[in-house]
Design a protein around this motif. Structure first.
Motif, PDB file in Angstrom:
ATOM      1  N   PRO A   1      27.806  15.394 -33.102  1.00 23.17           N
ATOM      2  CA  PRO A   1      29.060  14.946 -32.468  1.00 23.17           C
ATOM      3  C   PRO A   1      29.640  15.904 -31.443  1.00 23.17           C
ATOM      4  CG  PRO A   1      29.419  15.575 -34.764  1.00 23.17           C
ATOM      5  CD  PRO A   1      27.944  15.537 -34.551  1.00 23.17           C
ATOM      6  N   GLU A   2      29.473  17.212 -31.605  1.00 23.30           N
ATOM      7  CA  GLU A   2      30.108  18.151 -30.675  1.00 23.30           C
ATOM      8  C   GLU A   2      29.309  18.305 -29.385  1.00 23.30           C
ATOM      9  OE1 GLU A   2      31.014  21.836 -32.543  1.00 23.30           O
ATOM     10  OE2 GLU A   2      32.135  20.915 -34.194  1.00 23.30           O
ATOM     11  N   SER A   3      28.020  18.519 -29.490  1.00 21.62           N
ATOM     12  CA  SER A   3      27.195  18.713 -28.288  1.00 21.62           C
ATOM     13  C   SER A   3      26.762  17.394 -27.666  1.00 21.62           C
ATOM     14  CB  SER A   3      25.943  19.525 -28.642  1.00 21.62           C
ATOM     15  OG  SER A   3      25.120  18.798 -29.550  1.00 21.62           O
ATOM     16  N   GLY A   4      26.753  16.321 -28.453  1.00 23.70           N
ATOM     17  CA  GLY A   4      26.300  15.028 -27.956  1.00 23.70           C
ATOM     18  C   GLY A   4      24.796  14.846 -27.993  1.00 23.70           C
ATOM     19  N   ALA A   5      24.060  15.874 -28.401  1.00 24.78           N
ATOM     20  CA  ALA A   5      22.609  15.774 -28.489  1.00 24.78           C
ATOM     21  C   ALA A   5      22.210  14.872 -29.654  1.00 24.78           C
ATOM     22  CB  ALA A   5      21.990  17.155 -28.661  1.00 24.78           C
ATOM     23  N   VAL A   6      20.970  14.388 -29.607  1.00 24.15           N
ATOM     24  CA  VAL A   6      20.399  13.625 -30.719  1.00 24.15           C
ATOM     25  C   VAL A   6      19.356  14.509 -31.392  1.00 24.15           C
ATOM     26  CG1 VAL A   6      18.993  11.633 -31.371  1.00 24.15           C
ATOM     27  CG2 VAL A   6      20.829  11.371 -29.687  1.00 24.15           C
ATOM     28  N   LEU A   7      19.482  14.657 -32.699  1.00 31.59           N
ATOM     29  CA  LEU A   7      18.496  15.404 -33.480  1.00 31.59           C
ATOM     30  C   LEU A   7      17.464  14.413 -34.002  1.00 31.59           C
ATOM     31  CD1 LEU A   7      17.524  18.050 -34.696  1.00 31.59           C
ATOM     32  CD2 LEU A   7      19.037  17.630 -36.653  1.00 31.59           C
ATOM     33  N   PHE A   8      16.241  14.597 -33.551  1.00 31.28           N
ATOM     34  CA  PHE A   8      15.120  13.723 -33.883  1.00 31.28           C
ATOM     35  C   PHE A   8      14.245  14.468 -34.880  1.00 31.28           C
ATOM     36  CE2 PHE A   8      10.848  11.997 -32.204  1.00 31.28           C
ATOM     37  CZ  PHE A   8      10.896  10.886 -33.035  1.00 31.28           C
ATOM     38  N   ALA A   9      14.205  13.993 -36.123  1.00 33.03           N
ATOM     39  CA  ALA A   9      13.451  14.659 -37.181  1.00 33.03           C
ATOM     40  C   ALA A   9      12.214  13.839 -37.526  1.00 33.03           C
ATOM     41  CB  ALA A   9      14.325  14.840 -38.423  1.00 33.03           C
ATOM     42  N   ILE A  10      11.098  14.521 -37.736  1.00 33.25           N
ATOM     43  CA  ILE A  10       9.819  13.849 -37.965  1.00 33.25           C
ATOM     44  C   ILE A  10       9.168  14.429 -39.217  1.00 33.25           C
ATOM     45  CG2 ILE A  10       7.594  13.198 -36.982  1.00 33.25           C
ATOM     46  CD1 ILE A  10       8.818  14.297 -34.246  1.00 33.25           C
ATOM     47  N   ARG A  11       9.101  13.647 -40.265  1.00 26.90           N
ATOM     48  CA  ARG A  11       8.367  14.060 -41.471  1.00 26.90           C
ATOM     49  C   ARG A  11       6.981  13.428 -41.425  1.00 26.90           C
ATOM     50  NH1 ARG A  11       8.181  14.993 -47.144  1.00 26.90           N
ATOM     51  NH2 ARG A  11       5.981  15.560 -47.364  1.00 26.90           N
ATOM     52  N   VAL A  12       5.960  14.243 -41.488  1.00 27.64           N
ATOM     53  CA  VAL A  12       4.576  13.775 -41.435  1.00 27.64           C
ATOM     54  C   VAL A  12       4.010  13.680 -42.849  1.00 27.64           C
ATOM     55  CG1 VAL A  12       2.249  14.297 -40.633  1.00 27.64           C
ATOM     56  CG2 VAL A  12       4.206  14.710 -39.132  1.00 27.64           C
ATOM     57  N   HIS A  13       3.460  12.518 -43.172  1.00 23.88           N
ATOM     58  CA  HIS A  13       2.741  12.311 -44.424  1.00 23.88           C
ATOM     59  C   HIS A  13       1.280  12.012 -44.087  1.00 23.88           C
ATOM     60  CE1 HIS A  13       6.288  11.941 -47.097  1.00 23.88           C
ATOM     61  NE2 HIS A  13       6.868  11.382 -46.041  1.00 23.88           N
ATOM     62  N   VAL A  14       0.363  12.596 -44.833  1.00 27.44           N
ATOM     63  CA  VAL A  14      -1.065  12.350 -44.649  1.00 27.44           C
ATOM     64  C   VAL A  14      -1.655  11.942 -45.992  1.00 27.44           C
ATOM     65  CG1 VAL A  14      -3.282  13.300 -43.920  1.00 27.44           C
ATOM     66  CG2 VAL A  14      -1.169  14.018 -42.763  1.00 27.44           C
ATOM     67  N   TYR A  15      -2.257  10.740 -46.037  1.00 24.65           N
ATOM     68  CA  TYR A  15      -2.838  10.236 -47.274  1.00 24.65           C
ATOM     69  C   TYR A  15      -4.299   9.836 -47.046  1.00 24.65           C
ATOM     70  CZ  TYR A  15       2.170   8.841 -47.432  1.00 24.65           C
ATOM     71  OH  TYR A  15       3.545   8.774 -47.329  1.00 24.65           O
ATOM     72  N   PRO A  16      -5.223  10.236 -47.925  1.00 26.49           N
ATOM     73  CA  PRO A  16      -6.573   9.677 -47.832  1.00 26.49           C
ATOM     74  C   PRO A  16      -6.527   8.181 -48.127  1.00 26.49           C
ATOM     75  CG  PRO A  16      -6.324  10.927 -49.862  1.00 26.49           C
ATOM     76  CD  PRO A  16      -5.079  11.165 -49.060  1.00 26.49           C
ATOM     77  N   LEU A  17      -7.366   7.419 -47.453  1.00 25.85           N
ATOM     78  CA  LEU A  17      -7.314   5.969 -47.618  1.00 25.85           C
ATOM     79  C   LEU A  17      -7.542   5.532 -49.050  1.00 25.85           C
ATOM     80  CD1 LEU A  17      -8.886   4.107 -44.583  1.00 25.85           C
ATOM     81  CD2 LEU A  17      -6.494   4.495 -45.163  1.00 25.85           C
ATOM     82  N   GLN A  18      -8.342   6.275 -49.806  1.00 24.77           N
ATOM     83  CA  GLN A  18      -8.596   5.854 -51.174  1.00 24.77           C
ATOM     84  C   GLN A  18      -7.318   5.881 -52.026  1.00 24.77           C
ATOM     85  OE1 GLN A  18     -11.619   8.527 -52.519  1.00 24.77           O
ATOM     86  NE2 GLN A  18     -10.267  10.298 -52.695  1.00 24.77           N
ATOM     87  N   ARG A  19      -6.307   6.616 -51.584  1.00 26.70           N
ATOM     88  CA  ARG A  19      -5.013   6.571 -52.258  1.00 26.70           C
ATOM     89  C   ARG A  19      -4.173   5.399 -51.773  1.00 26.70           C
ATOM     90  NH1 ARG A  19       0.009  10.907 -51.783  1.00 26.70           N
ATOM     91  NH2 ARG A  19       1.398   9.806 -53.232  1.00 26.70           N
ATOM     92  N   VAL A  20      -4.320   5.062 -50.525  1.00 28.79           N
ATOM     93  CA  VAL A  20      -3.476   4.035 -49.915  1.00 28.79           C
ATOM     94  C   VAL A  20      -3.958   2.625 -50.269  1.00 28.79           C
ATOM     95  CG1 VAL A  20      -2.699   3.072 -47.700  1.00 28.79           C
ATOM     96  CG2 VAL A  20      -2.905   5.564 -48.003  1.00 28.79           C
ATOM     97  N   ILE A  21      -5.270   2.419 -50.220  1.00 29.96           N
ATOM     98  CA  ILE A  21      -5.843   1.084 -50.423  1.00 29.96           C
ATOM     99  C   ILE A  21      -6.184   0.931 -51.898  1.00 29.96           C
ATOM    100  CG2 ILE A  21      -7.655  -0.521 -49.737  1.00 29.96           C
ATOM    101  CD1 ILE A  21      -5.632   0.227 -47.532  1.00 29.96           C
ATOM    102  N   ASP A  22      -5.254   0.330 -52.632  1.00 36.55           N
ATOM    103  CA  ASP A  22      -5.421   0.197 -54.078  1.00 36.55           C
ATOM    104  C   ASP A  22      -5.605  -1.249 -54.520  1.00 36.55           C
ATOM    105  OD1 ASP A  22      -2.898  -0.747 -53.547  1.00 36.55           O
ATOM    106  OD2 ASP A  22      -1.852   0.603 -54.935  1.00 36.55           O
ATOM    107  N   SER A  23      -5.841  -2.148 -53.582  1.00 33.33           N
ATOM    108  CA  SER A  23      -6.071  -3.544 -53.928  1.00 33.33           C
ATOM    109  C   SER A  23      -6.801  -4.224 -52.784  1.00 33.33           C
ATOM    110  CB  SER A  23      -4.743  -4.264 -54.180  1.00 33.33           C
ATOM    111  OG  SER A  23      -4.035  -4.429 -52.957  1.00 33.33           O
ATOM    112  N   PRO A  24      -7.515  -5.331 -53.065  1.00 34.83           N
ATOM    113  CA  PRO A  24      -8.158  -6.083 -51.982  1.00 34.83           C
ATOM    114  C   PRO A  24      -7.163  -6.559 -50.931  1.00 34.83           C
ATOM    115  CG  PRO A  24      -9.025  -6.757 -54.110  1.00 34.83           C
ATOM    116  CD  PRO A  24      -7.848  -5.872 -54.392  1.00 34.83           C
TER     117      PRO A  24
END
Length: 320
Positions: free
Chosen positions: A236-259
């Protein structure tokens, strides 16, 4: 001290026609940052990068001083309020109970200190003559782009290499940056498939063949879903936008758990325009990926057909 929670598993891909949109949702301040069991390891990696490759992971333009200071104040205030078991502040000393570190405010750059407290990378965007400008960053985990190539440029130029960005997203993004109000936190998800699990990846876009080592036998272990959870908040004071980026990395065998998930991901990848597939360097392992996804869905009669399906819906667009 209460234990750290498990890493959240984001699966932002879904079927539907490909489109580019910001697809923003609102989040409460308590959910501004994601803190999980990977915290200590990721903070250790940040420390190593800042010590050995600082010019690659930290930059600040003249004129961003007030915004960097305000960013630290807001990050610390939120952490102390919502995570008092782990973070505290006494006068000018900020303490991190998770890493048993303490800093005097002013001893290091305020944006660097803020970045040493959260798993997110932190970027500042300020108004400029040519629109919103990228003016400072603590960026230890880039998704195949280099800070030196982007700092000091308007967002339209920062995203210049992204296929279709100029035509479809440049104006909506600039408009959003102008109108984001203080007190509101917006969030979105962005995803890619990579053959490298490293968090620090300053290069690797536009690969078309060779070198991946991915086969149908190892694709579940050697292809990774990389998700960026991005948040934007007006200072609010400076007027800037703080852009935060959280990166997640998952092996596909964890992500794909169903047909069904195998079918959805194959559809999502297939519908990406050719330019986007090249930009994301999917071509070197695309065939092995499709074959692996198909083999995982055979048992229930669903087939992840590489010649059918589409992608889109919320959270699927590439904006960096």
């Amino acid at each position: 001290m209460r234990p750290l929670p498990e890493q959240r598993l984001h699966r932002p891909f879904e079927a539907g026609p490909y489109r580019m949109a910001m697809d923003l949702v609102s989040v409460a301040e308590a959910d501004w940052f994601e803190i999980d069991r990977l915290y200590r390891a990721e903070m250790a990696e940040k420390r190593l990068l800042l010590a050995g490759s600082r010019d690659a992971v930290f930059a600040a333009m003249a004129g961003s001083d007030a915004a960097r200071t305000e960013a630290l104040e807001m990050v610390v205030a939120a952490l102390v309020l919502h995570h008092p078991t782990w973070f505290s502040r006494g006068g000018i000393v900020v303490r991190n109970g998770l890493t048993e570190e303490g800093w005097r405010v002013g001893s290091i750059d305020p944006l660097e200190l803020a970045g040493r407290l959260v798993q997110e990378d932190l970027c500042l965007i300020q108004n400029g003559e040519d629109g919103p400008m990228f003016t400072a960053a603590s960026l230890c985990f880039p998704s195949r782009w280099r800070l030196i190539d982007k700092i000091g440029k308007p967002l339209s130029a920062v995203h210049g290499p992204v296929p279709f960005y100029a035509e479809r997203l440049a104006r909506p993004v600039d408009r959003f940056m102008r109108h984001l109000r203080p007190g509101h936190i917006a969030a979105r998800l962005n995803w890619s498939l990579l053959d490298d699990p490293a968090l620090f990846q300053p290069g690797g876009k536009w690969r078309v063949d060779g070198g991946s080592g991915v086969t149908v036998e190892n694709a579940g272990r050697c292809v990774f879903l990389r998700v960026e959870r991005q948040t934007l908040r007006r200072l609010p004071e400076s007027g800037a936008v703080l852009f935060a980026i959280r990166v997640h990395v998952y092996p596909l065998q964890r992500v794909i758990d169903s047909p069904e998930r195998a079918v959805a991901l194959a559809a999502a990848v297939r519908a990406l325009p050719a330019e986007v597939q090249q930009y994301k360097s999917l071509l070197p392992f695309r065939a092995a990926l499709f074959e692996w996804l198909e083999s995982g869905s055979d048992s229930r009669g669903d087939r992840a057909d590489p010649e059918a399906g589409s992608v889109g819906g919320a959270w699927t667009n590439e904006t960096r």
